[in-house]
Every structure is written in C-alpha cells, then in structure tokens.
Enzyme design. Structure first.
Site, PDB file in Angstrom:
ATOM      1  N   CYS A  74       0.828  -1.207   0.000  1.00 42.20           N
ATOM      2  CA  CYS A  74       0.000   0.000   0.000  1.00 42.20           C
ATOM      3  C   CYS A  74       0.866   1.261   0.000  1.00 42.20           C
ATOM      4  O   CYS A  74       1.779   1.381   0.823  1.00 42.20           O
ATOM      5  CB  CYS A  74      -0.917   0.005   1.216  1.00 42.20           C
ATOM      6  N   CYS A  80      -0.971   5.928   7.116  1.00 44.78           N
ATOM      7  CA  CYS A  80      -2.248   5.386   7.588  1.00 44.78           C
ATOM      8  C   CYS A  80      -2.014   4.465   8.783  1.00 44.78           C
ATOM      9  O   CYS A  80      -1.089   3.658   8.789  1.00 44.78           O
ATOM     10  CB  CYS A  80      -2.934   4.617   6.456  1.00 44.78           C
ATOM     11  N   CYS A  83      -2.711  -0.301   9.192  1.00 48.09           N
ATOM     12  CA  CYS A  83      -1.778  -1.434   9.183  1.00 48.09           C
ATOM     13  C   CYS A  83      -0.455  -0.999   9.813  1.00 48.09           C
ATOM     14  O   CYS A  83      -0.045   0.150   9.671  1.00 48.09           O
ATOM     15  CB  CYS A  83      -1.498  -1.920   7.759  1.00 48.09           C
ATOM     16  N   CYS A 162      -7.045   0.960  -0.476  1.00 57.25           N
ATOM     17  CA  CYS A 162      -6.804   0.205   0.752  1.00 57.25           C
ATOM     18  C   CYS A 162      -6.830  -1.271   0.396  1.00 57.25           C
ATOM     19  O   CYS A 162      -7.858  -1.789  -0.044  1.00 57.25           O
ATOM     20  CB  CYS A 162      -7.854   0.512   1.809  1.00 57.25           C
ATOM     21  N   GLN A 271     -17.057 -11.115  13.326  1.00 60.27           N
ATOM     22  CA  GLN A 271     -15.639 -11.154  12.966  1.00 60.27           C
ATOM     23  C   GLN A 271     -15.436 -10.488  11.608  1.00 60.27           C
ATOM     24  O   GLN A 271     -16.275 -10.625  10.709  1.00 60.27           O
ATOM     25  CB  GLN A 271     -15.135 -12.591  12.927  1.00 60.27           C
ATOM     26  N   ASN A 305     -21.937 -17.212  17.192  1.00 63.98           N
ATOM     27  CA  ASN A 305     -20.922 -17.691  16.256  1.00 63.98           C
ATOM     28  C   ASN A 305     -20.421 -19.090  16.619  1.00 63.98           C
ATOM     29  O   ASN A 305     -20.129 -19.902  15.741  1.00 63.98           O
ATOM     30  CB  ASN A 305     -19.758 -16.699  16.234  1.00 63.98           C
ATOM     31  N   GLU A 321     -24.372 -13.482  27.325  1.00 65.04           N
ATOM     32  CA  GLU A 321     -23.838 -12.302  26.654  1.00 65.04           C
ATOM     33  C   GLU A 321     -24.384 -11.059  27.345  1.00 65.04           C
ATOM     34  O   GLU A 321     -25.519 -11.050  27.820  1.00 65.04           O
ATOM     35  CB  GLU A 321     -24.255 -12.329  25.171  1.00 65.04           C
ATOM     36  N   ASN A 349     -23.865  -9.759  32.778  1.00 64.07           N
ATOM     37  CA  ASN A 349     -22.571  -9.071  32.830  1.00 64.07           C
ATOM     38  C   ASN A 349     -21.533 -10.056  33.363  1.00 64.07           C
ATOM     39  O   ASN A 349     -21.390 -10.228  34.574  1.00 64.07           O
ATOM     40  CB  ASN A 349     -22.656  -7.836  33.717  1.00 64.07           C
ATOM     41  N   CYS A 397      -8.732 -12.425  21.988  1.00 65.20           N
ATOM     42  CA  CYS A 397      -8.219 -11.376  21.102  1.00 65.20           C
ATOM     43  C   CYS A 397      -7.132 -10.559  21.796  1.00 65.20           C
ATOM     44  O   CYS A 397      -6.757  -9.494  21.320  1.00 65.20           O
ATOM     45  CB  CYS A 397      -9.347 -10.481  20.608  1.00 65.20           C
TER      46      CYS A 397
END
Length: 441
Positions: A74, A80, A83, A162, A271, A305, A321, A349, A397
């Site tokens: 890119c 930017c 990334c 992009c 996702q 999911n 959730e 929660n 994550c």
C-alpha cells in the site's frame, strides 16, 4: 565538545519485536521501541516520546535490511494507521505473533502449553469485510477525506486505496469523497461503517442532522451505481435504519461446515475476516468436541458464532452475553437455523460473575469462552475447582489477558493447558487472536 554542534540521531540494533509490532532495541541503558524496525536491522532513529526507562521512536535510516523486510503493497503504509506490519513478510508476521503468544503465556501466565497448535492463517489481502471509516471536510485541503486515521494522529489519512479492504470497497474511497462533498450535511457526517455480507454490502452513514430531498437522491444514485444498500445512523448503533433500497437481502455470513447461516445487522459485532472465522470455528469445535447429550456453556456468546455450531452436534448450549441486542439476534439465529430447541440464552454481565452465580446455572460438561480484550478474569475465578467443566476452550483477542486467565485456570483451578495457537485474523496488523484448550485431568 562543541555545544553548538548539531546533534546526530542515535543508532541501535533491533533485537526483537514487541506485541504491537515495534522493533525493540537497547540504547544507553534504555529500551527503544522503534516504529518500522525489524529484528537484526541497524537503525538510525528519532525519538518522539521519552520516559525514564524507555523511548518510542521512528526509524529514520535503515542501514541493513532484515531478511523479513518486504516492500509494503500500500502506498499509504507508514502514514495510515490501519496497518503496522506491511513491511514484514507475511509468514514472518504469523511466526512473530506465535512467539508473542508463547512469551505472554510464559511471562504473564507462568504456564506453557503441552504443544503449540499450527497457526491459522489465510489470504493476506482484501480480507476485511467489516470496517469503520472516518469522514471529514478539511478546509486546508478543500476536500473531504474518507479513510482510517493517520498513525499516532487524530487526522484522517489521505487514502485513495486500501488493500486490506475488499477491492469493491477500496474502489469506493474516492467516490465516497465525491458523494459526501455533494451532501448538504457535509460537515455533519463523520463516519461510514461498512459491512460486506454474502448477498449484500451495506454502508452505514453516521448523520448528525437530517438529510434533505437532494441528499436522498444522491444516496439513491450512489447505491444504484455501486450496488450497495445505504443505511443512516442518527444516534447510537441501535438507531441505524435502512434508507435505500428497502428490498435488499439481509446481511448474512455462513458456516458451511455446520450448515449455518448467520443473519446480522450492520452495526452488530461480527468477525471481520469471514474466511478465517470459518477455520477458527472449525478448530474450536474440534478442540471442544461437543457430543449429543452434553450441556455446554458459551460465555460471551455474541450472536451465536460458536453457540450454533455446538448445538449442531446435538449438545445443549447456554449462551451468555452482556448485550441485549446481540442476545436478541442470537435467538433469531437459532430459530433461523432450526436450533432453538438445543439453545437458550441469558443476558448477563460476565465481568461481574461470582462463584455463587455460576453455581446457580448448574453444572456444565464443557465451556467455551470468547471474551473481548478485557478477558474473562471474574469468570475464570468463579469456576469451581470441584465442579467446574472438564474442558474449556478459550478464544482470545488479547494474548496478555489470555495469559492472565490461564494463570488462574492452571495454577489456581487445576486445569492443564493442553495446547494453544494463534489465529491471524488481522494480517498486516499487530493484532493477535489465539485459541487455547484447558483440560481437567
């Protein structure tokens, strides 16, 4: 020494990468985190943030290229902020993320896996089916900018392409500028959220004031030209509504291996990398090994999911959730896939989970945990040593919070970390997704 002589920028050799993809070097007793540096490179750097024990710096001159270095695809890379690792060979990115996971487990969690899983990775470009683009009229440039923010800045990058977005969306960056420039609300339209489904692409425009008839005509013409559906969002995410066309198909993504189609709204969390999500779900199911008749908990279940693939095995699943909207969508997804007889959901929660509360839910044979970046510390602390699930699959994550929670599960609750591995959900970024299997022997 002549005090009036110009200062020269210092030089250091990069030894490793940190968890954000910065080169790590040592200089005069300090740790230097160098943007754009790769291991084994000798770099002239300029510091932009100085602390007593470390500095953040920008690479000025690279005197010898690492064998990992490649030319970024890119032209906006380095400006930017979307990334941070395009300068690093793709396979080396994946290997670096695996090392970050292992280091976090060892250093923070004081645990090591019995074996490391092969990394999950897929296409390097055009993978991002979800995104949030900022938009702003910039008087000095006399034009509207649409894109991600610049690195270490609140300014919007002057993006014309992009490569992590699908080409159909990359091609719209300049046309979106033209559209917004022509709107009466040009100064009241700060954001565009994109959601690419299997049958439709939705663009959600955040509007701070009402549009007029001329704006409506412009939106309709744009939607027809680019074959997208336009939504408007006047307030919070729940306020988003379709503008045109009204007969567009619903947003969906699929998990073909499990015969599942997932409907969702464009402002709801899914996702961003659908291809990798399919592989991730398949691996999670392989590790969890749900069986008919088992009772399984899916914590932080989102819109289902993992819940629905678990139910497809014949196991009964409780999904928990914190978001009422996502639980409603999960219920709709279970009905849509004819799995509502094996699934139930609760709004909770989970960051305030206690052992007493978890005990009241009953015993679970197995548990899947898929928390946000904050992890699941309260939940892990609440799992009973005597009556906890025999198997836990944890999708993360954040390697740091996974390691922290692994410390609780292994060193306090008595689980064994059977294996762990990374999922390269976000190529060319330092973001590390991972998965781990814990077993009560």
């Amino acid at each position: 020494m002549n005090p009036s002589a110009p200062k020269t920028n210092p030089i250091a050799t990069v030894e490793s990468l940190d968890h954000e993809g910065h080169g790590v070097a040592r200089y005069e007793g300090k740790t230097i985190f160098i943007d754009g540096g790769l291991p084994f490179e000798t770099i002239t750097f300029s510091s932009y943030r100085k602390k007593p024990s470390f500095e953040n710096a920008q690479a000025i001159t690279i005197h010898n290229d690492s064998f990992m270095r490649v030319k970024p695809k890119c032209p906006h890379f380095g400006v930017c902020g979307g990334c941070s690792m395009q300068h690093m060979e793709f396979g080396a990115q994946v290997a670096a993320k695996q090392r970050i996971l292992e280091d976090n487990l060892r250093r923070i969690g004081k645990v090591s896996a019995e074996s490391m899983l092969p990394a999950i990775y897929g296409q390097a470009w055009g993978y991002r089916s979800r995104g949030r683009l900022s938009a702003r009229y910039v008087a000095k440039k006399e034009q509207v900018l649409v894109g991600f923010h610049e690195r270490r800045s609140g300014f919007i990058a002057d993006m014309r392409e992009c490569h992590v977005l699908p080409k159909s969306m990359s091609d719209q960056l300049l046309p979106l500028r033209e559209l917004i420039s022509a709107l009466s609300i040009v100064n009241d339209m700060p954001q565009i959220e994109l959601a690419v489904g299997e049958n439709v692409t939705v663009l959600v425009f955040r509007v701070m004031t009402d549009i007029n008839d001329a704006d409506l005509a412009l939106f309709k013409a744009y939607a027809d030209r680019w074959q997208v559906q336009i939504w408007l969002q006047p307030k919070g995410p729940d306020s988003a509504y379709p503008l045109y066309p009204l007969d567009a198909p619903a947003l969906t993504y699929s998990l073909p291996e499990f015969g599942i189609e997932m409907p969702f709204k464009p402002t709801e969390f899914t996702q961003v990398n659908y291809a990798i999500n399919r592989v991730m779900v398949a691996r999670a199911m392989s590790l969890l090994d749900p069986q008919p008749g088992e009772i399984i908990a899916d914590m932080f279940c989102g819109l289902g999911n993992f819940t629905l693939p678990i139910a497809r095995s014949g196991a009964k699943v409780l999904g928990m959730e914190g978001s009422k909207q996502l639980v409603e969508r999960a219920l709709e997804g279970a009905i849509h896939n004819q799995l509502d007889h094996l699934t139930s959901y609760e709004i909770a929660n989970l960051f305030e989970m206690t052992e007493e509360w978890l005990d009241k839910l009953g015993r679970f044979d197995k548990m899947l945990i898929d928390p946000p970046r904050d992890g699941a510390m309260a939940l892990c602390q609440s799992i009973s040593i005597e009556h906890g699930p025999k198997r836990i699959v944890y999708v993360s994550c954040s390697p740091a919070t996974l390691a922290r929670d692994a410390d609780i599960l292994v060193n306090v609750k008595g689980y064994t970390l059977k294996n762990a591995g990374v999922i390269n959900m976000f190529p060319h970024t330092a973001h590390v997704e991972s998965i781990a299997w814990f077993e009560k022997e």
